[in-house]
Design a protein around this motif. Structure first.
Motif, PDB file in Angstrom:
ATOM      1  N   GLU A  95      -4.403   2.415   2.876  1.00 36.78           N
ATOM      2  CA  GLU A  95      -4.998   3.731   2.665  1.00 36.78           C
ATOM      3  C   GLU A  95      -5.234   3.988   1.179  1.00 36.78           C
ATOM      4  O   GLU A  95      -6.269   4.535   0.796  1.00 36.78           O
ATOM      5  N   ASN A 155      10.165  -3.580  11.327  1.00 33.76           N
ATOM      6  CA  ASN A 155       8.752  -3.914  11.515  1.00 33.76           C
ATOM      7  C   ASN A 155       7.873  -2.671  11.411  1.00 33.76           C
ATOM      8  O   ASN A 155       6.783  -2.700  10.828  1.00 33.76           O
ATOM      9  N   PHE A 156       8.368  -1.572  12.002  1.00 29.37           N
ATOM     10  CA  PHE A 156       7.625  -0.321  11.911  1.00 29.37           C
ATOM     11  C   PHE A 156       7.511   0.126  10.458  1.00 29.37           C
ATOM     12  O   PHE A 156       6.445   0.565  10.002  1.00 29.37           O
ATOM     13  N   ARG A 157       8.627   0.011   9.710  1.00 31.32           N
ATOM     14  CA  ARG A 157       8.600   0.403   8.303  1.00 31.32           C
ATOM     15  C   ARG A 157       7.650  -0.490   7.509  1.00 31.32           C
ATOM     16  O   ARG A 157       6.900  -0.011   6.648  1.00 31.32           O
ATOM     17  N   SER A 158       7.651  -1.791   7.808  1.00 31.92           N
ATOM     18  CA  SER A 158       6.757  -2.707   7.102  1.00 31.92           C
ATOM     19  C   SER A 158       5.299  -2.394   7.412  1.00 31.92           C
ATOM     20  O   SER A 158       4.446  -2.376   6.514  1.00 31.92           O
ATOM     21  N   ASP A 159       5.002  -2.106   8.700  1.00 35.76           N
ATOM     22  CA  ASP A 159       3.627  -1.750   9.065  1.00 35.76           C
ATOM     23  C   ASP A 159       3.207  -0.455   8.394  1.00 35.76           C
ATOM     24  O   ASP A 159       2.056  -0.307   7.956  1.00 35.76           O
ATOM     25  N   ARG A 160       4.144   0.488   8.326  1.00 35.54           N
ATOM     26  CA  ARG A 160       3.822   1.765   7.694  1.00 35.54           C
ATOM     27  C   ARG A 160       3.506   1.569   6.206  1.00 35.54           C
ATOM     28  O   ARG A 160       2.544   2.142   5.682  1.00 35.54           O
ATOM     29  N   GLU A 161       4.308   0.749   5.524  1.00 37.06           N
ATOM     30  CA  GLU A 161       4.047   0.498   4.108  1.00 37.06           C
ATOM     31  C   GLU A 161       2.708  -0.209   3.920  1.00 37.06           C
ATOM     32  O   GLU A 161       1.963   0.094   2.983  1.00 37.06           O
ATOM     33  N   ARG A 162       2.391  -1.141   4.828  1.00 38.38           N
ATOM     34  CA  ARG A 162       1.119  -1.849   4.710  1.00 38.38           C
ATOM     35  C   ARG A 162      -0.055  -0.903   4.936  1.00 38.38           C
ATOM     36  O   ARG A 162      -1.077  -0.974   4.248  1.00 38.38           O
ATOM     37  N   LEU A 163       0.097   0.008   5.913  1.00 45.58           N
ATOM     38  CA  LEU A 163      -0.962   0.978   6.158  1.00 45.58           C
ATOM     39  C   LEU A 163      -1.132   1.921   4.971  1.00 45.58           C
ATOM     40  O   LEU A 163      -2.254   2.301   4.617  1.00 45.58           O
ATOM     41  N   LEU A 164      -0.001   2.309   4.358  1.00 48.92           N
ATOM     42  CA  LEU A 164      -0.087   3.171   3.182  1.00 48.92           C
ATOM     43  C   LEU A 164      -0.797   2.453   2.040  1.00 48.92           C
ATOM     44  O   LEU A 164      -1.612   3.050   1.323  1.00 48.92           O
TER      45      LEU A 164
END
Length: 746
Positions: free
Chosen positions: A360, A348-357
């Motif tokens: 951005e 989930n953290f990785r998915s959120d990080r990709e979505r934030l990237l």
């Protein structure tokens, strides 16, 4: 304790062969290097011998022509003739260790016996005229050469070989052998070190074949593998967990059938252990496709390990990392141990990080596009200033009705329309949140509607409804326009090319007393608001109201469900401290935006303004764009101003040093010294001169600098002739009367 051996056994041929091959390749490369060095050495020796022969021949010819200039007489030969030796300084120039020249008494006489008697001299005298020999004396290498010419003159020289040739001799000898030995000393220790590391690794891998401490071994009896045994009743039975806190483990047969599993594994796989025993591992219901490829039945260790999405019966989606390890029991039977690890939070953290990237990147792309759009709008405003000026002058010069006046009026109307579009582009492309200020809601919604009519399909009807006695609304213009555009585009997408969109604006004295907003807009209850509504004749999407109007809803969730447009509206509402409400049924959907209102100021009685006259006022126009500069000069000349031109702020300062003006019309985008700095210099040096700055962008905050007070103004492009003329006259009059300040004439 048994001693640990470095090697469990002597390494086989397969282990030694790579190192022998490395030694062989090293020797082969060194042998080729020795051969190449030998060839190079022979070439260098030939060059040194040739140089010595040429030097000897040169000395013989020099003795024949002018012996006294470079030679000293060493001895007189008994048979007649001279034995000459070069002077020391001449020998140093030629890099000679020794040199002797025999000159016979009678030209052409043969060399007498005993004079320079050595084989090289005899060879040179009887052969081709030159001869050389490379020899070693006391470990020092020399080149000895002799030369003879037709008159019987014979010269011999001794020269040291060049240092490079000496180095090649040494490399060809012991040095290459030493390099080969170094290669051997490097390869052999590397072999032993790698072999020791390999042996240690093999011992570590072998330790996995024994069960860990506290775990029982796999039974060798023929009892049913699906039965769990306890340590008390069946000491030889399989115990996957000792104290009830074991990991998520599943024991499989070589075919992938479940033999045993821990409670943690059963919870992760959403299966009951007693029902799952004897079933294929990949048949668990949690391995639904979930939009991906279903896993195969292959459970070979190292081949199907990876991370999988697990769909539980409760609807939860988990992520598990699965690895397979091969085991053998005491009887030699093969088993496979599946180790499961819950990595849901990590995924989930990785998915959120990709979505934030991704977000951005989208924001960065928007920022770049917005900068380009603002630059385009600025250049367009510059051009429109010239077009509007020329069209206005043409209309003023043709006072009577006619075709020429109508053409100027058409050009002026088109330029005004283009200026409005450029202004919309400038506001829509604003990448920074500006300060909220009172705005006219009717004017804002009419301008937004006019801009949308240019981009929406003709098959979609668009109308506007305005309430009466509307107060001003407190908002940032760029955010307000963006919200209206995004809502209109959402409606256009829902209509699929045909239908109706309606804009409305109304006064809402207290949203808490209005049944439409009492439930969803508690944050603005009791606050005087202005309501902007966008409605269409499509059914309201299911779940949109609860998601968008929720106070704790994240914009990322809205973007994922309904797109970036609605997410941008949600963020803008929060920034403006407003409220969003969505109502509708099967016949249509209405999205309402509530923003705080401001009391509309009373209109002051405006004095009747006399016609602008520039008589007696001199203006210096500093503008980089030629068409804008020339058009502005014609406009000011038309109103009676005396004008002069400059292409930059620096040129304007140079002109002002020579001549005084009443006002300076300065573009903010001129090259050279920044225009704000030019304005400060003018206020310091010539405080009686007014300064009017112009730009296609908004008024910069630097103009609030007290150093610019009074007599400084700002006029945004494109400006109309009356506007620029009246603003210059106003600033000049304010300075003459002692008042004025920084004004925004836009």
């Amino acid at each position: 304790m048994a001693k640990m051996r470095l090697f469990p056994g002597f390494p086989g041929a397969r282990a030694v062969l790579p190192y022998l091959a490395a030694l062989g390749v090293t020797g082969f490369v060194l042998a080729l290097s020795m051969i190449e060095l030998g060839v190079t050495r022979e070439k260098a020796a030939g060059i040194a011998a040739f140089q010595a022969e040429r030097t000897a021949l040169f000395l013989a010819r020099a003795a024949e022509r002018n012996p006294s200039s470079i030679f000293l007489t060493r001895t007189h030969a008994p048979e007649g003739g001279l034995v000459l030796q070069p002077r020391r300084e001449f020998a140093d120039v030629l890099d000679l260790d020794e040199a002797l020249v025999f000159v016979p008494a009678v030209p052409g006489e043969r060399l007498p016996p005993g004079i320079l008697s050595e084989p090289l001299v005899e060879t040179a005298a009887s052969g081709s005229g030159t001869a050389s020999l490379l020899e070693v004396e006391d470990r020092t290498r020399h080149v000895r050469a002799a030369a003879s010419i037709g008159d019987g003159i014979v010269a011999t020289v001794v020269m040291r070989i060049p240092p490079a040739l000496d180095l090649l001799d040494k490399l060809q000898g012991a040095a290459l052998t030493g390099l080969f030995l170094i290669g051997v000393l490097v390869v052999i220790p590397a072999f032993f070190i790698l072999q020791a590391s390999n042996s240690k690794r093999m011992r570590e891998l072998g330790s996995f074949e024994s069960p860990p401490e506290g775990w029982a071994s796999i039974p060798t009896s023929a009892s049913a593998p699906c039965e769990r045994s306890s340590a008390a009743s069946s000491p030889e039975g399989l115990i996957l967990e000792k104290d009830g806190n074991g990991g998520a483990l599943v024991l499989l047969s070589p075919e992938g059938t479940v033999l045993e599993m821990t409670p943690a594994a059963a919870e992760l796989l959403d299966e009951r252990p007693e029902d799952f025993r004897g079933e294929p591992f990949w048949s668990a219901g949690c391995f639904g496709t979930l939009g991906g490829e279903a896993p195969s039945a292959d459970t070979s260790p190292g081949t199907k390990g990876g991370t999988y999405r697990l769909l539980h019966s409760t609807g939860r989606i988990l992520h598990a990392r699965i690895a397979f390890n091969r085991l053998r029991d005491a009887g030699g039977r093969e088993r496979i141990l599946a180790v499961l690890e819950d990595v849901t939070e990590l995924e989930n953290f990785r998915s959120d990080r990709e979505r934030l990237l991704e977000r951005e990147m989208a924001v960065n792309s928007y920022a770049v596009l917005a900068t380009m759009v603002r630059g385009f709008s600025h250049d367009l405003n510059n051009l429109l200033s010239g077009i509007i000026g020329i069209a206005s002058l043409g209309e003023a010069l043709h006072e009577t009705a006619g075709s020429d006046r109508e053409r100027y009026q058409a050009v002026l109307a088109a330029a005004e329309r283009a200026a409005a579009i450029s202004d919309e582009l400038m506001h829509s492309a604003s990448v920074t949140e500006g300060a909220s200020r009172p705005l006219d809601p009717a004017g804002e919604i009419e301008e937004a509607a006019e801009a949308l009519r240019s981009v929406l399909p003709r098959t979609i009807s668009f109308d506007v409804g305005l309430g009466k006695n509307l107060p001003l609304v407190i908002a940032d213009r760029a955010l307000l326009r963006q919200m209206l555009y995004n809502l209109a585009l959402r409606s256009s997408s829902s209509l699929q090319g045909t239908g109706r969109i309606r804009f409305e604006v109304e006064d809402v004295p207290d949203p808490g007393l209005d049944s439409r907003f009492a439930r969803t807009c508690r944050n603005v209850a009791g606050v005087h608001c202005v309501c902007f509504s966008v409605s269409d004749n499509t059914a309201m999407p299911h779940g949109l109201e609860d998601l968008v109007t929720g106070s704790e809803t994240d914009s990322i969730v809205i973007e994922k469900a309904w797109g970036a447009g609605m997410a941008a509206v949600h963020q803008a509402i929060r920034a403006l401290k407003g409220c969003l409400s969505i109502t509708g049924d099967d016949r249509g959907t209405t999205v309402s935006i509530l923003l705080p209102a401001a009391e509309r100021p009373r209109k002051k009685q405006q004095p009747v303004q006399a016609a602008v006259s520039g008589e007696g006022i001199s203006v210096l126009i500093a503008e980089e764009e030629v068409i804008v500069r020339e058009t502005t000069r014609q406009i000011l000349d038309h109103f009676g101003f005396r004008t002069a031109e400059a292409s930059s702020g620096d040129e304007a300062l140079a002109i002002l040093d020579q001549e005084r003006f009443d006002a300076l019309l300065l573009d903010l985008g001129t090259f050279g010294t920044p225009s704000i700095e030019v304005a400060r210099i003018c206020r310091e040096r010539w405080p009686e001169m007014a300064v009017l700055l112009t730009s296609g962008f908004e008024m910069p905050p630097e103009l609030d600098d007290p150093a610019l007070h009074p007599g400084t103004g700002f006029l945004r492009k494109p400006y109309f002739p009356e506007a620029v003329a009246s603003e210059i006259a106003r600033l000049h009059e304010a300075l003459a009367g002692g008042g004025g300040g920084v004004s925004d004439g836009a």
